[in-house]
Design a protein around this motif. Structure first.
Motif, PDB file in Angstrom:
ATOM      1  N   GLY A 265       0.790  -1.221   0.000  1.00 12.10           N
ATOM      2  CA  GLY A 265       0.000   0.000   0.000  1.00 12.10           C
ATOM      3  C   GLY A 265       0.825   1.276   0.000  1.00 12.10           C
ATOM      4  O   GLY A 265       0.322   2.336   0.348  1.00 12.10           O
ATOM      5  N   ARG A 266       2.089   1.185  -0.389  1.00  7.90           N
ATOM      6  CA  ARG A 266       2.897   2.398  -0.467  1.00  7.90           C
ATOM      7  C   ARG A 266       3.281   2.721  -1.904  1.00  7.90           C
ATOM      8  O   ARG A 266       4.319   3.323  -2.169  1.00  7.90           O
ATOM      9  CB  ARG A 266       4.180   2.254   0.364  1.00  7.90           C
ATOM     10  CG  ARG A 266       3.946   2.154   1.852  1.00  7.90           C
ATOM     11  CD  ARG A 266       5.202   2.482   2.652  1.00  7.90           C
ATOM     12  NE  ARG A 266       5.038   2.108   4.050  1.00  7.90           N
ATOM     13  CZ  ARG A 266       5.436   0.946   4.556  1.00  7.90           C
ATOM     14  NH1 ARG A 266       6.047   0.064   3.783  1.00  7.90           N
ATOM     15  NH2 ARG A 266       5.249   0.667   5.824  1.00  7.90           N
ATOM     16  N   GLY A 267       2.415   2.302  -2.835  1.00  9.32           N
ATOM     17  CA  GLY A 267       2.716   2.548  -4.240  1.00  9.32           C
ATOM     18  C   GLY A 267       2.963   4.016  -4.538  1.00  9.32           C
ATOM     19  O   GLY A 267       3.813   4.369  -5.348  1.00  9.32           O
ATOM     20  N   ARG A 413       3.402  14.273   5.263  1.00  3.89           N
ATOM     21  CA  ARG A 413       4.186  13.041   5.181  1.00  3.89           C
ATOM     22  C   ARG A 413       3.801  12.072   6.279  1.00  3.89           C
ATOM     23  O   ARG A 413       3.355  12.467   7.341  1.00  3.89           O
ATOM     24  CB  ARG A 413       5.670  13.368   5.268  1.00  3.89           C
ATOM     25  CG  ARG A 413       6.047  14.137   4.053  1.00  3.89           C
ATOM     26  CD  ARG A 413       7.506  14.292   3.793  1.00  3.89           C
ATOM     27  NE  ARG A 413       7.581  14.950   2.502  1.00  3.89           N
ATOM     28  CZ  ARG A 413       7.802  14.317   1.358  1.00  3.89           C
ATOM     29  NH1 ARG A 413       8.026  13.035   1.340  1.00  3.89           N
ATOM     30  NH2 ARG A 413       7.810  14.976   0.227  1.00  3.89           N
ATOM     31  N   CYS A 414       4.002  10.808   5.970  1.00  5.11           N
ATOM     32  CA  CYS A 414       3.706   9.743   6.929  1.00  5.11           C
ATOM     33  C   CYS A 414       4.659   9.838   8.114  1.00  5.11           C
ATOM     34  O   CYS A 414       5.858   9.997   7.939  1.00  5.11           O
ATOM     35  CB  CYS A 414       3.834   8.397   6.232  1.00  5.11           C
ATOM     36  SG  CYS A 414       3.812   7.001   7.362  1.00  5.11           S
ATOM     37  N   GLY A 415       4.106   9.717   9.324  1.00  5.99           N
ATOM     38  CA  GLY A 415       4.910   9.861  10.521  1.00  5.99           C
ATOM     39  C   GLY A 415       5.855   8.715  10.788  1.00  5.99           C
ATOM     40  O   GLY A 415       6.737   8.810  11.638  1.00  5.99           O
ATOM     41  N   LEU A 416       5.691   7.612  10.064  1.00  6.30           N
ATOM     42  CA  LEU A 416       6.587   6.476  10.292  1.00  6.30           C
ATOM     43  C   LEU A 416       7.587   6.295   9.152  1.00  6.30           C
ATOM     44  O   LEU A 416       8.789   6.341   9.364  1.00  6.30           O
ATOM     45  CB  LEU A 416       5.773   5.189  10.501  1.00  6.30           C
ATOM     46  CG  LEU A 416       6.573   3.906  10.718  1.00  6.30           C
ATOM     47  CD1 LEU A 416       7.644   4.093  11.793  1.00  6.30           C
ATOM     48  CD2 LEU A 416       5.642   2.774  11.106  1.00  6.30           C
ATOM     49  N   CYS A 417       7.094   6.117   7.937  1.00  2.00           N
ATOM     50  CA  CYS A 417       8.035   5.881   6.844  1.00  2.00           C
ATOM     51  C   CYS A 417       8.542   7.183   6.240  1.00  2.00           C
ATOM     52  O   CYS A 417       9.523   7.181   5.503  1.00  2.00           O
ATOM     53  CB  CYS A 417       7.417   4.995   5.759  1.00  2.00           C
ATOM     54  SG  CYS A 417       6.113   5.767   4.791  1.00  2.00           S
ATOM     55  N   GLY A 418       7.901   8.302   6.565  1.00  2.00           N
ATOM     56  CA  GLY A 418       8.388   9.587   6.091  1.00  2.00           C
ATOM     57  C   GLY A 418       8.028   9.892   4.647  1.00  2.00           C
ATOM     58  O   GLY A 418       8.407  10.920   4.110  1.00  2.00           O
ATOM     59  N   ILE A 448      -0.334   8.627   9.352  1.00  2.00           N
ATOM     60  CA  ILE A 448       0.586   7.680   8.739  1.00  2.00           C
ATOM     61  C   ILE A 448      -0.098   7.087   7.515  1.00  2.00           C
ATOM     62  O   ILE A 448      -1.320   7.124   7.390  1.00  2.00           O
ATOM     63  CB  ILE A 448       1.042   6.569   9.720  1.00  2.00           C
ATOM     64  CG1 ILE A 448      -0.153   5.812  10.287  1.00  2.00           C
ATOM     65  CG2 ILE A 448       1.873   7.165  10.838  1.00  2.00           C
ATOM     66  CD1 ILE A 448       0.259   4.648  11.180  1.00  2.00           C
ATOM     67  N   CYS A 449       0.707   6.549   6.613  1.00  2.00           N
ATOM     68  CA  CYS A 449       0.156   6.040   5.358  1.00  2.00           C
ATOM     69  C   CYS A 449      -0.501   4.677   5.574  1.00  2.00           C
ATOM     70  O   CYS A 449      -0.352   4.051   6.623  1.00  2.00           O
ATOM     71  CB  CYS A 449       1.256   5.935   4.305  1.00  2.00           C
ATOM     72  SG  CYS A 449       2.433   4.594   4.585  1.00  2.00           S
ATOM     73  N   TYR A 450      -1.203   4.221   4.571  1.00  2.00           N
ATOM     74  CA  TYR A 450      -1.897   2.953   4.708  1.00  2.00           C
ATOM     75  C   TYR A 450      -0.933   1.810   5.018  1.00  2.00           C
ATOM     76  O   TYR A 450      -1.208   0.962   5.857  1.00  2.00           O
ATOM     77  CB  TYR A 450      -2.680   2.648   3.412  1.00  2.00           C
ATOM     78  CG  TYR A 450      -3.182   1.238   3.381  1.00  2.00           C
ATOM     79  CD1 TYR A 450      -4.264   0.884   4.187  1.00  2.00           C
ATOM     80  CD2 TYR A 450      -2.566   0.271   2.619  1.00  2.00           C
ATOM     81  CE1 TYR A 450      -4.725  -0.422   4.202  1.00  2.00           C
ATOM     82  CE2 TYR A 450      -3.016  -1.041   2.626  1.00  2.00           C
ATOM     83  CZ  TYR A 450      -4.098  -1.376   3.422  1.00  2.00           C
ATOM     84  OH  TYR A 450      -4.527  -2.652   3.432  1.00  2.00           O
ATOM     85  N   GLY A 451       0.208   1.791   4.328  1.00  2.00           N
ATOM     86  CA  GLY A 451       1.174   0.717   4.538  1.00  2.00           C
ATOM     87  C   GLY A 451       1.641   0.652   5.975  1.00  2.00           C
ATOM     88  O   GLY A 451       1.726  -0.416   6.579  1.00  2.00           O
ATOM     89  N   CYS A 452       1.959   1.819   6.540  1.00  2.00           N
ATOM     90  CA  CYS A 452       2.428   1.860   7.927  1.00  2.00           C
ATOM     91  C   CYS A 452       1.294   1.561   8.899  1.00  2.00           C
ATOM     92  O   CYS A 452       1.501   0.936   9.932  1.00  2.00           O
ATOM     93  CB  CYS A 452       3.046   3.218   8.227  1.00  2.00           C
ATOM     94  SG  CYS A 452       4.633   3.450   7.406  1.00  2.00           S
ATOM     95  N   GLU A 453       0.104   2.011   8.561  1.00  2.00           N
ATOM     96  CA  GLU A 453      -1.052   1.750   9.415  1.00  2.00           C
ATOM     97  C   GLU A 453      -1.251   0.240   9.547  1.00  2.00           C
ATOM     98  O   GLU A 453      -1.491  -0.293  10.622  1.00  2.00           O
ATOM     99  CB  GLU A 453      -2.291   2.412   8.805  1.00  2.00           C
ATOM    100  CG  GLU A 453      -3.505   2.371   9.713  1.00  2.00           C
ATOM    101  CD  GLU A 453      -4.773   2.795   8.963  1.00  2.00           C
ATOM    102  OE1 GLU A 453      -4.651   3.455   7.910  1.00  2.00           O
ATOM    103  OE2 GLU A 453      -5.851   2.450   9.438  1.00  2.00           O
TER     104      GLU A 453
HETATM  105 ZN    ZN Z   1       4.179   5.261   5.983  1.00  2.00          ZN
END
Ligand code: ZN
Ligand code: ZN
Length: 458
Positions: A265-267, A413-418, A448-453
């Motif tokens: 999910g980080r496409g 920006r996503c708080g985890l992957c940036g 955070i983004c879907y992938g990190c979520e």
């Molecule tokens: Zn992320």
């Protein structure tokens, strides 16, 4: 590489002359050409040097990254940081960079760059808390961890470069992660004095194990591990005053990363993950409540505190070619390299020794599925692997405002992957999980983004 026209009398005594130089016996196949060892090594080295030359121009450009001023360009040397996983690809990259420096010095020129080599020691991160208690007490009395000992061999072989072994727990000193988004680590003390004492180190190792224990699956642990390793590498590059972070990803590894991150999910973030260029770095401010808020400037949006050039100089070489190259150096690199694949910076638990214990076969991470898939594909269909990486390379870094000016990092920006958030796309990715709850994802501390979520909430 230019092919030499076959001389009329060449290779007379050779059984199978090299199709590049026609002077030596061909012992290897390189993309449908029978070649000798020397020509194969030159083929790989040329691919790397070409990318390093591109980076060299980038770090010299006026108005570019720090240390590249119009007056200081010729006097201040370039300084790069290499992330060394102790696997094949990053080890080959290290060797090629060393060769490049020695070549320039032998010609009476200055070294083209200075290099700091950093290995992120993740050896204690993924050992379950229950089984690691005895280990942690025993390692505290031993002189060095296994990765540190492995790194010492590299240091002896490449004394020109600066080597550092950084524990993954260094992540707790960073402000580039929104800790409120990770389970059970809200009370991280980000103002710990540095350097931390031995006790603090052990506490942080413990905290790290708790963090990973709190994640729902091996796939999630692998995912978060890779993200944290990247954060620590970028931080090490910034702290060391480096102008670029070099990663050893081969064409194959970039193709794996492309499909794995898309599946997770980080496409939307692929252009930042796979391409070379400036990676914006966001820092978070911590308040007493333990929640984080992206640092804000007077204009409102989250401020991008800094950025780091990230390059993949081996992006044009296949993993199997690097594996071959590692056997051709004198002495072979194989003695240095631990047996773990270094596909995604760190998909193994401890850099190689006894790796894989963490992930059971029932619970393969997406990364591992991709590694297995591409190992097969690259054997017979090398062009497919190259195509995946090349197609991703054409993606433009669109930011949230859609202007394509994403490199300055103005968007959320996503708080985890940036990585940048895809405002509409994340809703689509989320699918059956339903709409994001405001109190979960849209608090003052950002999103955070879907992938990190998915990785942090199972
Ligand atoms: Zn992320
Ligand atoms: Zn040859």
């Amino acid at each position: 590489m230019d092919e030499v026209t076959k001389p009329a009398v060449a290779g007379g005594s050779l059984v199978r002359p090299c199709t590049k130089c026609w002077a030596q016996e061909a012992t290897l196949d390189s993309r449908s050409h029978a070649v000798c060892r020397d020509c194969f090594a030159k083929f790989i080295s040329t691919k790397c040097i070409k990318q390093i030359a591109i980076l060299g121009k980038e770090t010299r450009a006026p108005g570019g990254p720090p240390a590249a001023s119009s007056t200081g360009a010729s006097t201040s040397p370039r300084r790069y940081l290499l992330g060394l996983s102790l696997g094949v690809s990053s080890s080959v990259l290290l060797h090629l960079l060393n060769e490049n420096v020695e070549f320039q010095l032998a010609k009476g020129r200055n070294a083209p760059f200075e290099l700091t080599v950093v290995h992120i020691d993740v050896s204690s991160s993924l050992v379950p808390t229950s089984t690691s208690t005895s280990t942690s007490t025993s390692t505290s009395t031993s002189t060095a961890s296994a990765p540190a000992a492995a790194l010492e061999k590299y240091r002896q072989r490449y004394p020109r470069f600066d080597f550092q072994c950084v524990p993954l727990s260094a992540i707790f000193g960073l402000r580039t992660v929104d800790w409120s988004k990770l389970p059970d680590v809200q009370n991280i003390n980000t103002t710990a004095p540095s350097p931390p004492s031995q006790d603090q180190n052990q506490q942080q190792e413990q905290k790290l194990r708790q963090l990973f224990d709190g994640l729902a699956s091996a796939a999630a642990r692998t995912d978060v591990l890779r993200l944290l390793v990247r954060h620590v590498l970028v931080a090490a590059a910034r702290d060391g005053g480096c102008q670029a972070l070099l990663l050893g990803h081969s064409t194959t590894a970039l193709a794996e990363l492309t499909l794995a991150e898309t599946a997770k999910g980080r496409g939307f973030a692929l252009p930042w993950l796979v391409n070379d260029g400036l990676l914006p770095v966001v820092e978070y401010e911590y308040h007493d409540s333990g929640t984080a808020a992206a640092a804000r400037n007077s204009d409102g949006p989250a401020a991008t505190a800094a950025s780091m050039l990230v390059y993949h100089p081996l992006r044009d070489a296949l993993r199997k070619e690097l594996v071959t190259y590692a056997t051709l150096t004198a002495p072979p690199l194989t003695a240095l390299i631990s047996d773990a694949p270094d596909a995604a910076v760190a998909t193994s638990s401890n850099g190689g020794n006894g790796a894989g214990a963490v992930v059971s076969h029932k619970d393969l991470s997406i990364e591992e599925v991709m590694v297995r898939y591409f190992a097969e594909v690259e054997t017979n269909y090398a062009s497919v692997v190259a195509n995946v990486a090349r197609t991703t390379g054409k993606l433009v870094r669109l930011d949230n405002n859609g202007t394509g000016t994403g490199e300055d990092g103005n968007g959320a920006r996503c708080g985890l992957c940036g990585m940048p958030l895809d405002e509409q796309g994340d809703e689509r990715w989320r699918g059956e999980l339903g709409e994001a709850k405001d109190d979960q994802l849209l608090s003052s501390s950002g999103r955070i983004c879907y992938g990190c979520e998915r990785s942090t909430r199972g």
